[in-house]
Design a protein around this motif. Structure first.
Motif, PDB file in Angstrom:
ATOM      1  N   PRO A 127      15.210  10.013  -9.051  1.00  0.00           N
ATOM      2  CA  PRO A 127      14.038   9.327  -8.512  1.00  0.00           C
ATOM      3  C   PRO A 127      12.871   9.391  -9.494  1.00  0.00           C
ATOM      4  O   PRO A 127      12.692  10.385 -10.204  1.00  0.00           O
ATOM      5  N   PRO A 128      12.058   8.352  -9.542  1.00  0.00           N
ATOM      6  CA  PRO A 128      10.897   8.356 -10.441  1.00  0.00           C
ATOM      7  C   PRO A 128       9.869   9.390 -10.010  1.00  0.00           C
ATOM      8  O   PRO A 128       9.713   9.687  -8.823  1.00  0.00           O
ATOM      9  N   ARG A 129       9.152   9.946 -10.980  1.00  0.00           N
ATOM     10  CA  ARG A 129       8.145  10.969 -10.693  1.00  0.00           C
ATOM     11  C   ARG A 129       6.733  10.524 -11.048  1.00  0.00           C
ATOM     12  O   ARG A 129       5.771  11.209 -10.734  1.00  0.00           O
ATOM     13  N   THR A 130       6.608   9.411 -11.745  1.00  0.00           N
ATOM     14  CA  THR A 130       5.284   8.893 -12.078  1.00  0.00           C
ATOM     15  C   THR A 130       5.199   7.441 -11.634  1.00  0.00           C
ATOM     16  O   THR A 130       6.212   6.763 -11.416  1.00  0.00           O
ATOM     17  N   ARG A 131       3.986   6.938 -11.536  1.00  0.00           N
ATOM     18  CA  ARG A 131       3.804   5.542 -11.156  1.00  0.00           C
ATOM     19  C   ARG A 131       4.470   4.598 -12.151  1.00  0.00           C
ATOM     20  O   ARG A 131       5.088   3.598 -11.774  1.00  0.00           O
ATOM     21  N   ASP A 132       4.325   4.889 -13.442  1.00  0.00           N
ATOM     22  CA  ASP A 132       4.926   4.010 -14.445  1.00  0.00           C
ATOM     23  C   ASP A 132       6.440   3.990 -14.298  1.00  0.00           C
ATOM     24  O   ASP A 132       7.069   2.927 -14.391  1.00  0.00           O
ATOM     25  N   GLU A 133       7.043   5.158 -14.101  1.00  0.00           N
ATOM     26  CA  GLU A 133       8.495   5.211 -13.885  1.00  0.00           C
ATOM     27  C   GLU A 133       8.882   4.439 -12.630  1.00  0.00           C
ATOM     28  O   GLU A 133       9.918   3.763 -12.594  1.00  0.00           O
ATOM     29  N   TRP A 134       8.053   4.547 -11.600  1.00  0.00           N
ATOM     30  CA  TRP A 134       8.343   3.870 -10.332  1.00  0.00           C
ATOM     31  C   TRP A 134       8.326   2.359 -10.508  1.00  0.00           C
ATOM     32  O   TRP A 134       9.223   1.651 -10.043  1.00  0.00           O
ATOM     33  N   LEU A 135       7.302   1.850 -11.217  1.00  0.00           N
ATOM     34  CA  LEU A 135       7.248   0.414 -11.466  1.00  0.00           C
ATOM     35  C   LEU A 135       8.446  -0.060 -12.277  1.00  0.00           C
ATOM     36  O   LEU A 135       9.059  -1.094 -11.966  1.00  0.00           O
ATOM     37  N   ALA A 136       8.803   0.703 -13.307  1.00  0.00           N
ATOM     38  CA  ALA A 136       9.933   0.302 -14.153  1.00  0.00           C
ATOM     39  C   ALA A 136      11.243   0.300 -13.359  1.00  0.00           C
ATOM     40  O   ALA A 136      12.052  -0.635 -13.470  1.00  0.00           O
ATOM     41  N   ALA A 137      11.455   1.335 -12.566  1.00  0.00           N
ATOM     42  CA  ALA A 137      12.678   1.409 -11.767  1.00  0.00           C
ATOM     43  C   ALA A 137      12.718   0.282 -10.744  1.00  0.00           C
ATOM     44  O   ALA A 137      13.769  -0.357 -10.534  1.00  0.00           O
ATOM     45  N   THR A 138      11.582   0.007 -10.110  1.00  0.00           N
ATOM     46  CA  THR A 138      11.534  -1.030  -9.085  1.00  0.00           C
ATOM     47  C   THR A 138      11.781  -2.403  -9.682  1.00  0.00           C
ATOM     48  O   THR A 138      12.456  -3.247  -9.084  1.00  0.00           O
ATOM     49  N   GLU A 139      11.278  -2.618 -10.883  1.00  0.00           N
ATOM     50  CA  GLU A 139      11.528  -3.902 -11.555  1.00  0.00           C
ATOM     51  C   GLU A 139      13.010  -4.061 -11.861  1.00  0.00           C
ATOM     52  O   GLU A 139      13.572  -5.149 -11.699  1.00  0.00           O
ATOM     53  N   THR A 140      13.659  -2.992 -12.271  1.00  0.00           N
ATOM     54  CA  THR A 140      15.101  -3.035 -12.529  1.00  0.00           C
ATOM     55  C   THR A 140      15.875  -3.324 -11.245  1.00  0.00           C
ATOM     56  O   THR A 140      16.849  -4.096 -11.247  1.00  0.00           O
ATOM     57  N   LEU A 141      15.457  -2.732 -10.153  1.00  0.00           N
ATOM     58  CA  LEU A 141      16.142  -2.897  -8.876  1.00  0.00           C
ATOM     59  C   LEU A 141      15.929  -4.278  -8.268  1.00  0.00           C
ATOM     60  O   LEU A 141      16.725  -4.721  -7.433  1.00  0.00           O
ATOM     61  N   ASP A 142      14.869  -4.954  -8.680  1.00  0.00           N
ATOM     62  CA  ASP A 142      14.527  -6.254  -8.123  1.00  0.00           C
ATOM     63  C   ASP A 142      15.354  -7.351  -8.794  1.00  0.00           C
ATOM     64  O   ASP A 142      14.849  -8.172  -9.561  1.00  0.00           O
ATOM     65  N   SER A 143      16.656  -7.344  -8.522  1.00  0.00           N
ATOM     66  CA  SER A 143      17.581  -8.288  -9.166  1.00  0.00           C
ATOM     67  C   SER A 143      18.844  -8.404  -8.330  1.00  0.00           C
ATOM     68  O   SER A 143      19.041  -7.668  -7.355  1.00  0.00           O
ATOM     69  N   ASP A 144      19.707  -9.326  -8.718  1.00  0.00           N
ATOM     70  CA  ASP A 144      21.002  -9.527  -8.048  1.00  0.00           C
ATOM     71  C   ASP A 144      20.855  -9.760  -6.549  1.00  0.00           C
ATOM     72  O   ASP A 144      21.677  -9.321  -5.742  1.00  0.00           O
ATOM     73  N   GLY A 145      19.790 -10.461  -6.166  1.00  0.00           N
ATOM     74  CA  GLY A 145      19.593 -10.780  -4.760  1.00  0.00           C
ATOM     75  C   GLY A 145      18.977  -9.666  -3.940  1.00  0.00           C
ATOM     76  O   GLY A 145      18.788  -9.819  -2.727  1.00  0.00           O
ATOM     77  N   ASN A 146      18.653  -8.535  -4.575  1.00  0.00           N
ATOM     78  CA  ASN A 146      18.031  -7.416  -3.868  1.00  0.00           C
ATOM     79  C   ASN A 146      16.528  -7.375  -4.142  1.00  0.00           C
ATOM     80  O   ASN A 146      16.073  -7.787  -5.213  1.00  0.00           O
ATOM     81  N   GLN A 147      15.775  -6.873  -3.182  1.00  0.00           N
ATOM     82  CA  GLN A 147      14.355  -6.633  -3.383  1.00  0.00           C
ATOM     83  C   GLN A 147      14.173  -5.231  -3.955  1.00  0.00           C
ATOM     84  O   GLN A 147      14.710  -4.258  -3.426  1.00  0.00           O
ATOM     85  N   GLY A 148      13.391  -5.132  -5.024  1.00  0.00           N
ATOM     86  CA  GLY A 148      13.147  -3.815  -5.597  1.00  0.00           C
ATOM     87  C   GLY A 148      12.459  -2.892  -4.608  1.00  0.00           C
ATOM     88  O   GLY A 148      12.741  -1.691  -4.552  1.00  0.00           O
ATOM     89  N   ILE A 149      11.565  -3.454  -3.813  1.00  0.00           N
ATOM     90  CA  ILE A 149      10.882  -2.714  -2.761  1.00  0.00           C
ATOM     91  C   ILE A 149      10.431  -3.721  -1.714  1.00  0.00           C
ATOM     92  O   ILE A 149      10.100  -4.865  -2.035  1.00  0.00           O
ATOM     93  N   TYR A 150      10.455  -3.309  -0.462  1.00  0.00           N
ATOM     94  CA  TYR A 150       9.860  -4.126   0.580  1.00  0.00           C
ATOM     95  C   TYR A 150       8.530  -3.469   0.932  1.00  0.00           C
ATOM     96  O   TYR A 150       8.482  -2.375   1.497  1.00  0.00           O
ATOM     97  N   LEU A 151       7.426  -4.124   0.568  1.00  0.00           N
ATOM     98  CA  LEU A 151       6.095  -3.583   0.799  1.00  0.00           C
ATOM     99  C   LEU A 151       5.244  -4.699   1.387  1.00  0.00           C
ATOM    100  O   LEU A 151       4.909  -5.663   0.702  1.00  0.00           O
ATOM    101  N   ALA A 152       4.924  -4.577   2.665  1.00  0.00           N
ATOM    102  CA  ALA A 152       4.121  -5.600   3.322  1.00  0.00           C
ATOM    103  C   ALA A 152       2.725  -5.654   2.700  1.00  0.00           C
ATOM    104  O   ALA A 152       2.187  -4.649   2.231  1.00  0.00           O
ATOM    105  N   GLY A 153       2.127  -6.823   2.726  1.00  0.00           N
ATOM    106  CA  GLY A 153       0.852  -7.018   2.044  1.00  0.00           C
ATOM    107  C   GLY A 153      -0.318  -6.295   2.662  1.00  0.00           C
ATOM    108  O   GLY A 153      -1.342  -6.098   1.997  1.00  0.00           O
ATOM    109  N   GLN A 154      -0.208  -5.891   3.934  1.00  0.00           N
ATOM    110  CA  GLN A 154      -1.329  -5.249   4.608  1.00  0.00           C
ATOM    111  C   GLN A 154      -1.053  -3.791   4.960  1.00  0.00           C
ATOM    112  O   GLN A 154      -1.642  -3.247   5.898  1.00  0.00           O
TER     113      GLN A 154
END
Length: 419
Positions: free
Chosen positions: A164-191
């Motif tokens: 699991p990522p331990r810093t914000r930068d790692e989290w963004l990078a991991a989430t960008e990688t996961l956001d592919s192949d029809g999957n959402q890297g993260i589900y985060l509602a706008g509000q």
């Protein structure tokens, strides 16, 4: 003085009332009435606590009465203002509700006990700070719960993410990688403004600040704007609606559909996910919301409960004894293990280390915060300008201009006394 007649058997279990005979030495037993909220503690926990408390306090009986959250504010306020001695002696209240009861002058000052006996310096800040007004402690932390990241272990592995990522930068990078192949890297509602709050606090910002008794909205500070910018970048790595919060639709249901790698939620949401999609059994993991650096997790909003004692109690010593036991190490860790809560002190986090979700929650709770400690904050949440601000920024509006607008609305709401 509240007295209970001798009884040979406990009364209705739904009230969870302890029972005991008058001691053989003839001493009158006094009854301490305790209001606790529905589902805060199991019936079995309260039965064990009552039995031991009454055994070790041979002049006290407990009358534990379970309350509903709906309408509890008005009920507690009425009890604090009552002139009769038949009200509660100890009351469980939501940690962010304490300021509204302090404002009316209805709570007992527990500063001395907190400093001398109860280990105030080790309390979770998100529970302790709302219970304190200027240097006086009224609310005593009982238990906490906060958000963590719930993630799909299989999707992480498939993406080559080994830990699991331990810093914000790692989290963004991991989430960008996961956001592919029809999957959402993260589900985060706008509000999801509670999650945004953590990012703002991490940057050194606040939702509002007090100066000389006057509260001012502070979403337009540079620190708060940096927090919003991080939220914007993270939220874009999924398909969360920009004009709704995490309950519309419930994010556990979205996650259960099988195309989401992560959500930010309390660990208990994992049970709801698996109920809706049993195929995810064993595939869910947890980690604390990452911080700006790897040495500590990110800040999170801390929910939970404090215990307070009404000023009008006629059982002060008995009430103090109940609070001391319920918030002390023995029963507090027992409650945390039983209910999957975070204990009230950072020094007790090891008690839940064997539960992955709760351990992640406890790590985050050490960096926890609460909403601004003023009773008028309820007016802000009632017509929440933070949600509108977030939607406007996520749909392309100028962040600085929208932050100034939202900050003005917060300032206006905080300037109007409740009631």
């Amino acid at each position: 003085m509240k007295l209970r007649l001798p009884a040979l058997a406990c009364v209705s279990a739904s009230l969870l009332v302890g029972c005991a005979l008058v001691p053989s030495n003839g001493t009158e037993r006094r009854t301490v009435t305790v209001w606790l909220m529905k589902d805060s503690a199991s019936a079995e926990f309260l039965e064990r606590f009552t039995e031991e408390f009454e055994r070790t306090h041979d002049d006290l009986d407990l009358d534990i009465r379970i309350q509903q959250w709906t309408g509890i504010g008005e009920k507690v306020q009425a009890a604090l203002e009552a002139d009769t001695p038949d009200g509660p002696d100890v009351v469980e209240v939501g940690n962010t509700q304490v300021p509204q009861y302090v404002d009316g002058g209805g709570l007992l000052d527990l500063t001395l006990e907190s400093l001398r006996d109860w280990g105030l310096r080790d309390w979770l800040p998100g529970l302790a700070e709302p219970g304190r007004q200027r240097s006086t402690q009224y609310g005593i932390p009982w238990y906490a719960a906060n958000r963590v990241v719930i993630y799909r272990k299989d999707l992480f592995e498939r993406a080559g993410i080994t830990r699991p990522p331990r810093t914000r930068d790692e989290w963004l990078a991991a989430t960008e990688t996961l956001d592919s192949d029809g999957n959402q890297g993260i589900y985060l509602a706008g509000q999801d403004w509670y999650t945004l709050s953590g990012f703002i606090w991490d940057e050194g910002g606040d939702l509002a600040r007090e100066d000389g008794g006057v509260w001012t909205g502070t979403l337009d500070t540079l620190a708060a704007l940096r927090g919003m910018d991080f939220y914007r970048r993270l939220q874009a790595l999924g398909e969360g609606p920009v004009d709704a919060d995490e309950e519309h639709p419930p994010q556990a249901g979205v996650f259960a559909e099988g195309k989401v790698a992560q959500i930010v939620a309390v660990p208990g949401q994992a049970r709801a996910i698996v109920r809706q999609n049993p195929a995810l059994e064993g595939e869910l993991g947890f980690f604390p919301v990452p911080g700006k650096s790897a040495d500590k997790p990110g800040a999170v909003f801390t929910g939970g409960s404090d215990l307070v004692i009404p000023q009008n109690t006629d059982q002060r010593d008995g009430a103090v004894a109940v609070v001391e036991e319920l918030t002390g190490a023995k029963w507090n860790t027992e409650l945390a293990r039983t209910m999957d809560y975070v204990p009230n002190k950072t020094t007790l986090a090891g008690a839940v280390a064997d539960e992955e979700g709760v351990a992640a929650m406890a790590a985050g709770a050490a960096q926890g915060r609460a909403t601004p400690s003023t009773p008028e904050w309820a007016a802000v949440e009632a017509d929440n300008p933070i949600k509108e601000y977030m939607t406007r920024v996520l749909t392309g509006a100028d962040p600085a201009a929208e932050a100034r607008r939202a900050s003005r609305r917060i300032t206006e709401a905080l300037a109007v006394p409740l009631g």
